[in-house]
Design a protein around this motif. Structure first.
Motif, PDB file in Angstrom:
ATOM      1  N   ILE A 147       0.861  -1.192   0.000  1.00 23.74           N
ATOM      2  CA  ILE A 147       0.000   0.000   0.000  1.00 23.74           C
ATOM      3  C   ILE A 147       0.892   1.235   0.000  1.00 23.74           C
ATOM      4  O   ILE A 147       1.853   1.323   0.765  1.00 23.74           O
ATOM      5  N   ALA A 148       0.596   2.167  -0.897  1.00 18.82           N
ATOM      6  CA  ALA A 148       1.377   3.395  -1.021  1.00 18.82           C
ATOM      7  C   ALA A 148       0.529   4.581  -0.572  1.00 18.82           C
ATOM      8  O   ALA A 148      -0.679   4.617  -0.826  1.00 18.82           O
ATOM      9  N   PHE A 149       1.171   5.530   0.094  1.00 19.19           N
ATOM     10  CA  PHE A 149       0.466   6.703   0.615  1.00 19.19           C
ATOM     11  C   PHE A 149       1.081   7.976   0.055  1.00 19.19           C
ATOM     12  O   PHE A 149       2.309   8.114  -0.007  1.00 19.19           O
ATOM     13  N   ASP A 150       0.230   8.918  -0.323  1.00 14.23           N
ATOM     14  CA  ASP A 150       0.668  10.291  -0.538  1.00 14.23           C
ATOM     15  C   ASP A 150       0.928  10.885   0.845  1.00 14.23           C
ATOM     16  O   ASP A 150       0.423  10.369   1.844  1.00 14.23           O
ATOM     17  N   LYS A 151       1.697  11.961   0.904  1.00 14.45           N
ATOM     18  CA  LYS A 151       2.004  12.545   2.218  1.00 14.45           C
ATOM     19  C   LYS A 151       1.016  13.639   2.614  1.00 14.45           C
ATOM     20  O   LYS A 151       0.202  13.465   3.522  1.00 14.45           O
ATOM     21  N   THR A 152       1.077  14.745   1.899  1.00 12.95           N
ATOM     22  CA  THR A 152       0.311  15.919   2.307  1.00 12.95           C
ATOM     23  C   THR A 152      -1.192  15.710   2.150  1.00 12.95           C
ATOM     24  O   THR A 152      -1.681  15.392   1.071  1.00 12.95           O
ATOM     25  N   GLY A 153      -1.924  15.884   3.237  1.00 11.85           N
ATOM     26  CA  GLY A 153      -3.366  15.742   3.202  1.00 11.85           C
ATOM     27  C   GLY A 153      -3.848  14.314   3.332  1.00 11.85           C
ATOM     28  O   GLY A 153      -5.049  14.069   3.452  1.00 11.85           O
ATOM     29  N   THR A 154      -2.909  13.376   3.303  1.00 14.10           N
ATOM     30  CA  THR A 154      -3.267  11.961   3.441  1.00 14.10           C
ATOM     31  C   THR A 154      -2.735  11.426   4.767  1.00 14.10           C
ATOM     32  O   THR A 154      -3.493  11.081   5.663  1.00 14.10           O
ATOM     33  N   LEU A 155      -1.418  11.371   4.882  1.00 14.88           N
ATOM     34  CA  LEU A 155      -0.804  10.982   6.155  1.00 14.88           C
ATOM     35  C   LEU A 155      -0.671  12.183   7.085  1.00 14.88           C
ATOM     36  O   LEU A 155      -0.594  12.028   8.300  1.00 14.88           O
ATOM     37  N   LYS A 167      -0.175   6.900  12.386  1.00 16.62           N
ATOM     38  CA  LYS A 167       0.744   5.916  12.995  1.00 16.62           C
ATOM     39  C   LYS A 167       0.049   4.569  13.203  1.00 16.62           C
ATOM     40  O   LYS A 167       0.598   3.513  12.859  1.00 16.62           O
ATOM     41  N   ALA A 168      -1.157   4.592  13.758  1.00 20.41           N
ATOM     42  CA  ALA A 168      -1.888   3.342  14.011  1.00 20.41           C
ATOM     43  C   ALA A 168      -2.220   2.629  12.701  1.00 20.41           C
ATOM     44  O   ALA A 168      -2.201   1.398  12.630  1.00 20.41           O
ATOM     45  N   THR A 169      -2.502   3.412  11.654  1.00 22.43           N
ATOM     46  CA  THR A 169      -2.822   2.826  10.343  1.00 22.43           C
ATOM     47  C   THR A 169      -1.615   2.112   9.764  1.00 22.43           C
ATOM     48  O   THR A 169      -1.714   0.975   9.282  1.00 22.43           O
ATOM     49  N   ILE A 170      -0.469   2.780   9.797  1.00 25.64           N
ATOM     50  CA  ILE A 170       0.760   2.164   9.273  1.00 25.64           C
ATOM     51  C   ILE A 170       1.118   0.925  10.093  1.00 25.64           C
ATOM     52  O   ILE A 170       1.491  -0.117   9.533  1.00 25.64           O
ATOM     53  N   ASP A 171       1.006   1.021  11.398  1.00 27.83           N
ATOM     54  CA  ASP A 171       1.303  -0.131  12.267  1.00 27.83           C
ATOM     55  C   ASP A 171       0.418  -1.329  11.906  1.00 27.83           C
ATOM     56  O   ASP A 171       0.891  -2.468  11.863  1.00 27.83           O
ATOM     57  N   TYR A 172      -0.857  -1.058  11.654  1.00 34.08           N
ATOM     58  CA  TYR A 172      -1.793  -2.141  11.321  1.00 34.08           C
ATOM     59  C   TYR A 172      -1.358  -2.865  10.044  1.00 34.08           C
ATOM     60  O   TYR A 172      -1.281  -4.104  10.019  1.00 34.08           O
ATOM     61  N   LYS A 226       9.926   8.212   9.167  1.00 34.89           N
ATOM     62  CA  LYS A 226      10.559   7.741  10.403  1.00 34.89           C
ATOM     63  C   LYS A 226       9.588   7.834  11.576  1.00 34.89           C
ATOM     64  O   LYS A 226       9.514   6.922  12.414  1.00 34.89           O
ATOM     65  N   GLN A 227       8.819   8.912  11.625  1.00 36.93           N
ATOM     66  CA  GLN A 227       7.831   9.068  12.703  1.00 36.93           C
ATOM     67  C   GLN A 227       6.771   7.973  12.655  1.00 36.93           C
ATOM     68  O   GLN A 227       6.304   7.499  13.688  1.00 36.93           O
ATOM     69  N   LEU A 228       6.416   7.574  11.441  1.00 32.90           N
ATOM     70  CA  LEU A 228       5.301   6.638  11.272  1.00 32.90           C
ATOM     71  C   LEU A 228       5.740   5.186  11.118  1.00 32.90           C
ATOM     72  O   LEU A 228       4.912   4.277  11.201  1.00 32.90           O
ATOM     73  N   GLY A 229       7.033   4.968  10.873  1.00 35.19           N
ATOM     74  CA  GLY A 229       7.521   3.597  10.698  1.00 35.19           C
ATOM     75  C   GLY A 229       7.236   3.027   9.330  1.00 35.19           C
ATOM     76  O   GLY A 229       7.054   1.810   9.165  1.00 35.19           O
ATOM     77  N   ILE A 230       7.204   3.874   8.305  1.00 32.22           N
ATOM     78  CA  ILE A 230       6.924   3.427   6.927  1.00 32.22           C
ATOM     79  C   ILE A 230       8.153   2.733   6.358  1.00 32.22           C
ATOM     80  O   ILE A 230       9.290   3.153   6.574  1.00 32.22           O
ATOM     81  N   ASP A 265     -10.480  10.341   7.474  1.00 32.04           N
ATOM     82  CA  ASP A 265     -10.174   9.537   8.660  1.00 32.04           C
ATOM     83  C   ASP A 265      -9.494   8.233   8.233  1.00 32.04           C
ATOM     84  O   ASP A 265     -10.125   7.329   7.712  1.00 32.04           O
ATOM     85  N   LEU A 266      -8.167   8.157   8.477  1.00 29.60           N
ATOM     86  CA  LEU A 266      -7.418   6.965   8.059  1.00 29.60           C
ATOM     87  C   LEU A 266      -7.808   5.713   8.831  1.00 29.60           C
ATOM     88  O   LEU A 266      -7.565   4.596   8.359  1.00 29.60           O
ATOM     89  N   SER A 267      -8.405   5.871  10.012  1.00 26.33           N
ATOM     90  CA  SER A 267      -8.847   4.684  10.747  1.00 26.33           C
ATOM     91  C   SER A 267      -9.922   3.934   9.961  1.00 26.33           C
ATOM     92  O   SER A 267     -10.095   2.728  10.129  1.00 26.33           O
ATOM     93  N   LYS A 268     -10.632   4.655   9.085  1.00 31.76           N
ATOM     94  CA  LYS A 268     -11.641   4.015   8.231  1.00 31.76           C
ATOM     95  C   LYS A 268     -10.987   3.066   7.228  1.00 31.76           C
ATOM     96  O   LYS A 268     -11.604   2.097   6.788  1.00 31.76           O
ATOM     97  N   LEU A 269      -9.740   3.356   6.875  1.00 30.09           N
ATOM     98  CA  LEU A 269      -9.020   2.472   5.959  1.00 30.09           C
ATOM     99  C   LEU A 269      -8.729   1.134   6.629  1.00 30.09           C
ATOM    100  O   LEU A 269      -8.851   0.072   6.001  1.00 30.09           O
TER     101      LEU A 269
END
Length: 644
Positions: A343-351, A475-480, A504-508, A575-579
C-alpha cells in the motif's frame, strides 16, 4: 480586466471507462425479469386442474426472466470468452439454462422456473453491488487552462488559445491567474500554489529563472514567462494522458467464482454426457433412467447457492462500510483490498493534516521574548503567506502592536517598530548568522521542518520551525498494515529529507520523494511488479494517475474532486482509521465468501452422490438447493453487523 475563460466544450466532455464486460441494455432486463416473476406467481395460484395453462405460464416465466441473463449473457459470453481464450470457456449462466430446460423436459416446470428466478435475481443484485462506477474526469479537464495572455512585439497583450502557443512565446501572468502552460520566469517575482502538480499546500516562491507549471495558481505577484513546452507536453497534460491511459489499460480482477466458473461448468457438462452415455453399460440402467439421472445431476450440480455466495456478503459489506463513512464503488474493489500485498500513501493531506503547524521556537536569552512574540504576531497579521496562519495559531500577543509590514518575495516580512527594522524570512536570506542558530536550523531542517529566522536590524535573534505533521490516525494505520505483512511506501512530491522525517515518525518501510505525477503512476507499476496487489491512498490532482493505476485507488473524502472521482474507495472525513476498518471488513467478507463456496460445493457433492444412490430426484434437489441458497444468503448478511 482580462479573465481566463474555460472552454465550454471541455466542460461537457467526460470519459466513461467501465473495465468490466458491460451488458448495458437499459431497463429492459429488469422489466423482463419482473414480468417473468409475475407470470410465475400467477401460475402458482392457479388451480391444479389448469395444468396446461400453469405449465405454459411457468415456461413463459422461465424464458422471460432468464432471457437476458441466460440467453444473451450465458450463450453470448460463452461464445465471446471461447473466442478470446481460444478454448471452450462456458459460464454458469449456460449451465443454469440447461438445468431449467432439463427440468421442464421431464415435467418439472416450476422447479425450472424457480432456478432461473433465483439465478437471474442474484445476477442483477450482483450487478447492483458492483455499482459500475464511472470514472469521470470532467473536473480534471476543467482544470486544464485554455487561454493565455500572449505578449506582442509592440508590448500589448492578446488573449489566445493555449493550444496555439509555441516554445519561445512570452506570456504575461497577473496576480491570481492560472498559469496557462509550462515555462520559465523571465521577469518578476511571485509565490505560486503548485498543489495541483506536487500536492504540497505551501506556496512556492518564484523569481527570474525559476520554472512554472501550467494549471498552477499564481499568487499576489505578476510576472512575465517564456513558454518552454507545447501544450501537449506539459506536466498537467501528462496527468490527463496518464489517467486516460491507465483507465483504458485497467482490468477488473476476476472474483474467486469467476476464476473457478469455466472449469466447473465444463466439468459438469462433460460429467452429464458421460453419465447419460455410460450408465446403461455400467449400471444396467435403461436409457430413460440414464437420461433422467443425467437431468437430476444437471439440476444437482447447478451452482444456485454458488451464484448467491458473493452477493449477500458483498452487498452487506458495502452497506456496513457506508455506515462507517467509507464509500465503495464496487464490491470487486473490496475483494481486491482484502488481498493487497503493498500500500502506497501520498504525504500531504493523506498521512498529514495538509496544514503546517509550529513545532519548535527559540529566542535568544538576550531579548525580551514577550516583546519579540508581540512583534512576530503583528508582522504575520499583515501577511498572506500560508505559514502566517500557523504562526498566529501558535503565538498570542500580550500587547497588540500596529506595525506596517512589507512582504518582500525572497526576503520575507519586514516592518519598522520603535526605531528598529524587524524581519521574518527564510534562513538563506540572512548573512552572518551565529553558530547557535545555524545548528538549530540544520537540526530542525533535517527533521523535515521549514525554518524561518526572526531578526532585528538584520541580526538573527530567534527562529521558528514549522511542519505539516502526521495526523492522529496515521501511525496506528501504518502499524496495522505492517502487522498484516503489507509493504508500506510513502510517495511524495516533497523533498527526500521531509519525506524521510515523516516516514521515520510513522515507521513506513520505504520513501520515494521528489516525484512528479507521472512518476507516481510508474512507481505503482513497479510496486505491483515487485510486491503484487497494490493499493494507493491519495487526495490530490497529482495523485489521480496513480489512483487509477493502482489495483485499489483510495481517496480521502476531503481531497480534490478529481481524486474522489477516479478512486475506487472514498474515506469520508479524511479519517485513516476508516481504511483499517475497510481492510478488516473486506478480509471478513473474503472469509465469508469462501465459507459460502465450500458449503455450496459440499451441497452439490451431497446431491450428486444421493442421485447415484437413488436417494434423490429433481424435486428433492431443488428443495435442498434453495435451502442451501438461503443459508448462504443468511451467512452473507452477517456482514451487516457493524462493530465499532
Amino acid at each position: 480586466m482580462d479573465t481566463i475563460q474555460k472552454n465550454p466544450s471541455q466542460e461537457k466532455h467526460s470519459h466513461d471507462h467501465d473495465h468490466t464486460h458491460n451488458h448495458n441494455h437499459g431497463k429492459m432486463p429488469i422489466i423482463l425479469y419482473f414480468s417473468g416473476l409475475v407470470l410465475a406467481l400467477i401460475a402458482l395460484v392457479l388451480n391444479n386442474d389448469l395444468e396446461l395453462v400453469q405449465n405454459s405460464l411457468f415456461l413463459m416465466a422461465t424464458i422471460t426472466a432468464g432471457y437476458h441473463v441466460v440467453v444473451l449473457e450465458g450463450i453470448g459470453e460463452t461464445i465471446e470468452n471461447t473466442k478470446a481464450q481460444k478454448r471452450f470457456a462456458p459460464n454458469s449462466h449456460l449451465l443454469m439454462g440447461l438445468a431449467a430446460i432439463g427440468a421442464s423436459l421431464i415435467g418439472n416446470f416450476w422447479e425450472g422456473t424457480l432456478l432461473i428466478l433465483i439465478f437471474s435475481g442474484a445476477h442483477f443484485l450482483e450487478e447492483y453491488a458492483e455499482g459500475r462506477s464511472k470514472r469521470e474526469i470532467t473536473k480534471l479537464l476543467e482544470m486544464n487552462p485554455t487561454t493565455a495572455r500572449l505578449m506582442m512585439p509592440n508590448g500589448d497583450t492578446k488573449i489566445v488559445d493555449v493550444s496555439t502557443l509555441k516554445v519561445g512565446d512570452r506570456l504575461q501572468v497577473l496576480n491570481g491567474d492560472q498559469i496557462p502552460i509550462d515555462g520559465i520566469i523571465v521577469s518578476g517575482t511571485t509565490s505560486i500554489d503548485e498543489s495541483s502538480i506536487n500536492g504540497e499546500s505551501i506556496a512556492k516562491e518564484k523569481t527570474k529563472g525559476d520554472g512554472v507549471f501550467g494549471s498552477t495558481i499564481n499568487g499576489t505577484g505578476s510576472f512575465t514567462m517564456e513558454v518552454t513546452k507545447e501544450n501537449k507536453d506539459t506536466v498537467f497534460s501528462k496527468i490527463l494522458q496518464l489517467v486516460n491511459q491507465n483507465q483504458n489499460n485497467q482490468t477488473k480482477a476476476a472474483s474467486i467464482i469467476q476464476k473457478f466458473e469455466p472449469k466447473y461448468v465444463t466439468f459438469v457438462l462433460v460429467a452429464i454426457v458421460l453419465v447419460v452415455v455410460l450408465s446403461p453399460f455400467l449400471f444396467n440402467w435403461t436409457w430413460s433412467e440414464s437420461l433422467y439421472k443425467g437431468l437430476v445431476l444437471l439440476v444437482a450440480a447447478s451452482p444456485c447457492a454458488l451464484a448467491a455466495a458473493t452477493v449477500s456478503a458483498t452487498l452487506s459489506a458495502t452497506s456496513n462500510l457506508a455506515k462507517k463513512g467509507v464509500l465503495s464503488k464496487g464490491s470487486s474493489y473490496l475483494s481486491q483490498l482484502a488481498g493487497i500485498d503493498a500500500i502506497a500513501f501520498d504525504k500531504t493531506g493523506t498521512l498529514t493534516s495538509g496544514k503546517p503547524v509550529v513545532t519548535n521556537a527559540y529566542f535568544s536569552d538576550a531579548v525580551n521574548q514577550e516583546k519579540m512574540i508581540d512583534i512576530v504576531v503583528a508582522l504575520e497579521k499583515e501577511s498572506n503567506h500560508p505559514l502566517a496562519d500557523a504562526i498566529l495559531n501558535k503565538f498570542k500577543a500580550k500587547n497588540k502592536l500596529n506595525i506596517q509590514a512589507n512582504n518582500q518575495l525572497g526576503k520575507g516580512l519586514e516592518g519598522e517598530y520603535d526605531g528598529h527594522t524587524y524581519r521574518i524570512g527564510k534562513p538563506t536570506s540572512f548573512e552572518g548568522v551565529s553558530d547557535e542558530y545555524t545548528r538549530l536550523n540544520t537540526e530542525w531542517a533535517t527533521e523535515g521542518k521549514t525554518v524561518v529566522y526572526v531578526a532585528e536590524d538584520n541580526k538573527v535573534l530567534g527562529l521558528i520551525a514549522l511542519m505539516d505533521v502526521p495526523n492522529k490516525q496515521a501511525k496506528a494505520t501504518i502499524d496495522y498494515f505492517k502487522q498484516q505483512g503489507i509493504h508500506t511506501t510513502l510517495i511524495t512530491g516533497d523533498s527526500e529529507m521531509t519525506g524521510k522525517a515523516v516516514a521515520k515518525q510513522l515507521g513506513i518501510d520505504e520513501v520515494i520523494a521528489n516525484v512528479m505525477p507521472e512518476d507516481k503512476s510508474r512507481i505503482i507499476d513497479e510496486q505491483k511488479e515487485k510486491y503484487g496487489v497494490t493499493a494507493m491512498v491519495g487526495d490530490g490532482v497529482n495523485d489521480a494517475p496513480a489512483l487509477v493505476n493502482a489495483d485499489v485507488g483510495i481517496a480521502m473524502g476531503d481531497g480534490t474532486d478529481v481524486a474522489v472521482d477516479v478512486s475506487d474507495l472514498v474515506l469520508m472525513q479524511n479519517d485513516l482509521s476508516k481504511l483499517v476498518q475497510s481492510h478488516k471488513t473486506s478480509s471478513k467478507m473474503s472469509r465469508i465468501i469462501w465459507q459460502n463456496i465450500i458449503f455450496s460445493m459440499a451441497v452439490v457433492i451431497f446431491l450428486v452422490v444421493a442421485n447415484f444412490l437413488g436417494l434423490s430426484n429433481i424435486a428433492i434437489s431443488v428443495i435442498i438447493h434453495e435451502g442451501s441458497t438461503l443459508v448462504v444468503i443468511l451467512n452473507g448478511l452477517r456482514m451487516l453487523v457493524s462493530k465499532k
